[in-house]
Design an enzyme around this catalytic site. Structure first.
Site, PDB file in Angstrom:
ATOM      1  N   ARG A 245      -9.793   7.300   4.517  1.00  0.00           N
ATOM      2  CA  ARG A 245      -9.155   6.212   3.770  1.00  0.00           C
ATOM      3  C   ARG A 245      -8.962   6.585   2.299  1.00  0.00           C
ATOM      4  NH1 ARG A 245     -13.106   1.612   5.003  1.00  0.00           N
ATOM      5  NH2 ARG A 245     -11.695   0.179   3.961  1.00  0.00           N
TER       6      ARG A 245
ATOM      7  N   ARG B 132     -21.420  -1.756   3.075  1.00  0.00           N
ATOM      8  CA  ARG B 132     -20.743  -3.047   3.304  1.00  0.00           C
ATOM      9  C   ARG B 132     -21.042  -3.595   4.696  1.00  0.00           C
ATOM     10  NH1 ARG B 132     -14.461  -3.664   2.003  1.00  0.00           N
ATOM     11  NH2 ARG B 132     -14.164  -2.150   3.674  1.00  0.00           N
TER      12      ARG B 132
ATOM     13  N   ARG C   1       0.820  -1.203   0.000  1.00  0.00           N
ATOM     14  CA  ARG C   1       0.000   0.000   0.000  1.00  0.00           C
ATOM     15  C   ARG C   1       0.860   1.262   0.000  1.00  0.00           C
ATOM     16  NH1 ARG C   1      -4.869  -2.421   2.641  1.00  0.00           N
ATOM     17  NH2 ARG C   1      -6.598  -0.973   2.574  1.00  0.00           N
TER      18      ARG C   1
ATOM     19  N   ARG D 239     -17.971  -2.688   9.604  1.00  0.00           N
ATOM     20  CA  ARG D 239     -16.599  -2.434  10.052  1.00  0.00           C
ATOM     21  C   ARG D 239     -16.491  -1.010  10.590  1.00  0.00           C
ATOM     22  NH1 ARG D 239     -12.521  -4.389   5.337  1.00  0.00           N
ATOM     23  NH2 ARG D 239     -11.502  -2.466   5.967  1.00  0.00           N
TER      24      ARG D 239
HETATM   25  P1  AMP Z   1      -8.398  -3.496   4.256  1.00  0.00           P
HETATM   26  O1  AMP Z   1      -9.168  -4.620   4.846  1.00  0.00           O
HETATM   27  O2  AMP Z   1      -7.398  -3.940   3.219  1.00  0.00           O
HETATM   28  O3  AMP Z   1      -9.264  -2.355   3.782  1.00  0.00           O
HETATM   29  O4  AMP Z   1      -7.482  -2.894   5.451  1.00  0.00           O
HETATM   30  C1  AMP Z   1      -8.093  -2.349   6.601  1.00  0.00           C
HETATM   31  C2  AMP Z   1      -7.090  -1.474   7.321  1.00  0.00           C
HETATM   32  O5  AMP Z   1      -5.947  -2.247   7.727  1.00  0.00           O
HETATM   33  C3  AMP Z   1      -6.503  -0.327   6.498  1.00  0.00           C
HETATM   34  O6  AMP Z   1      -7.345   0.816   6.460  1.00  0.00           O
HETATM   35  C4  AMP Z   1      -5.203  -0.070   7.261  1.00  0.00           C
HETATM   36  O7  AMP Z   1      -5.442   0.613   8.477  1.00  0.00           O
HETATM   37  C5  AMP Z   1      -4.747  -1.483   7.623  1.00  0.00           C
HETATM   38  N1  AMP Z   1      -3.925  -2.076   6.551  1.00  0.00           N
HETATM   39  C6  AMP Z   1      -4.226  -3.138   5.755  1.00  0.00           C
HETATM   40  N2  AMP Z   1      -3.245  -3.415   4.892  1.00  0.00           N
HETATM   41  C7  AMP Z   1      -2.272  -2.480   5.145  1.00  0.00           C
HETATM   42  C8  AMP Z   1      -0.998  -2.214   4.562  1.00  0.00           C
HETATM   43  N3  AMP Z   1      -0.528  -2.942   3.539  1.00  0.00           N
HETATM   44  N4  AMP Z   1      -0.273  -1.177   5.076  1.00  0.00           N
HETATM   45  C9  AMP Z   1      -0.723  -0.441   6.107  1.00  0.00           C
HETATM   46  N5  AMP Z   1      -1.925  -0.623   6.679  1.00  0.00           N
HETATM   47  C10 AMP Z   1      -2.696  -1.641   6.210  1.00  0.00           C
END
Ligand code: AMP
Length: 221
Positions: A174, A130, A91, A163
């Site tokens: 985000r 969601r 990311r 969530r």
């Molecule tokens: P997601 O389920 O992929 O939307 O991730 C949910 C949250 O987890 C994100 O908003 C970040 O706070 C954290 N997160 C997930 N993947 C990463 C990553 N590769 N780097 C940093 N934070 C992450």
């Protein structure tokens, strides 16, 4: 052509988790979602979970070193016959560069990076609608499935919830974080010749099938 390792890229709400589920079910992929791993760490109240929770609830990125350690540990266990599907990682450019270095050390082919493209208006609509199952991780949506908070998960009967980072304020944050930290990755992978773009606003099934064809090399990139 042979199946390839895949990285799913795109903003929150683009459908990475949903399409990853399809690819995992229909092809032999090991799905690695940093979001899922971090949520599990928070649920367990582990040291990592305690460090990550505040960032996640605010819609901020968890610091690179924590996430990179998590992925590197799992990557080292990969069998060379196994194909991985990364969702939510990398990311940041630092994460992408580290991943490239890890894969070179492991002597793996460059993964295919699929960028899911979607408008901000559709992202907000999807994220606000969601709903998740706490027990099996199934992702539902009020608009698509007519299921809301407290309804039963169609897969396992768990009670659906929203969530904490799908609340309006965190969604906004985000999207800003994505533009700032993650959008530059598209250029990084484009320059390396690994990127292919897919319109994520088509029907879910159509997008999933397109991704499967790309992953199998049955559709030109
Ligand atoms: P997601 O389920 O992929 O939307 O991730 C949910 C949250 O987890 C994100 O908003 C970040 O706070 C954290 N997160 C997930 N993947 C990463 C990553 N590769 N780097 C940093 N934070 C992450």
């Amino acid at each position: 052509m042979a199946q390839r390792d895949v990285i799913l890229q795109g903003p929150p709400g683009a459908g990475k988790g949903t399409h990853a589920e399809y690819l995992k079910t229909h092809m032999s992929y090991t799905h690695l979602s940093t979001g899922d791993l971090l949520r599990a760490a928070v649920a367990k109240d582990s040291d990592l979970g305690k460090q990550a929770q505040g960032y996640m609830e605010a819609g901020e990125l968890v610091p690179d070193d924590l996430v990179i350690d998590l992925v590197a540990e799992r990557m080292e266990q990969f069998d060379c016959e196994e194909h991985f599907l990364l969702d939510g990682f990398p990311r940041t450019t630092a994460q992408a560069e580290t991943l490239t270095a890890i894969l070179e050390t492991l002597d793996r082919e460059r993964p295919l990076v699929i960028n899911l493209v979607i408008s901000d208006a559709e992202i907000v609509r999807r994220l606000a609608g969601r709903r998740m199952c706490p027990d099996c991780g199934t992702i539902c949506n009020v608009h698509r499935d007519g299921l809301d908070i407290g309804d039963k998960c169609p897969q396992c009967g768990g009670e659906l919830y929203r969530r904490s980072d799908d609340q309006p304020e965190a969604i906004h944050n985000r999207l800003e974080v994505y533009e700032q930290d993650s959008a530059p990755l598209i250029e990084y992978y484009q320059k390396r010749g690994q990127l292919v773009t897919v319109d994520a606003e088509q029907g879910q099934q159509q997008v999933s099938v397109e991704l499967a064809e790309l992953a199998q090399g049955r559709r030109p990139c």
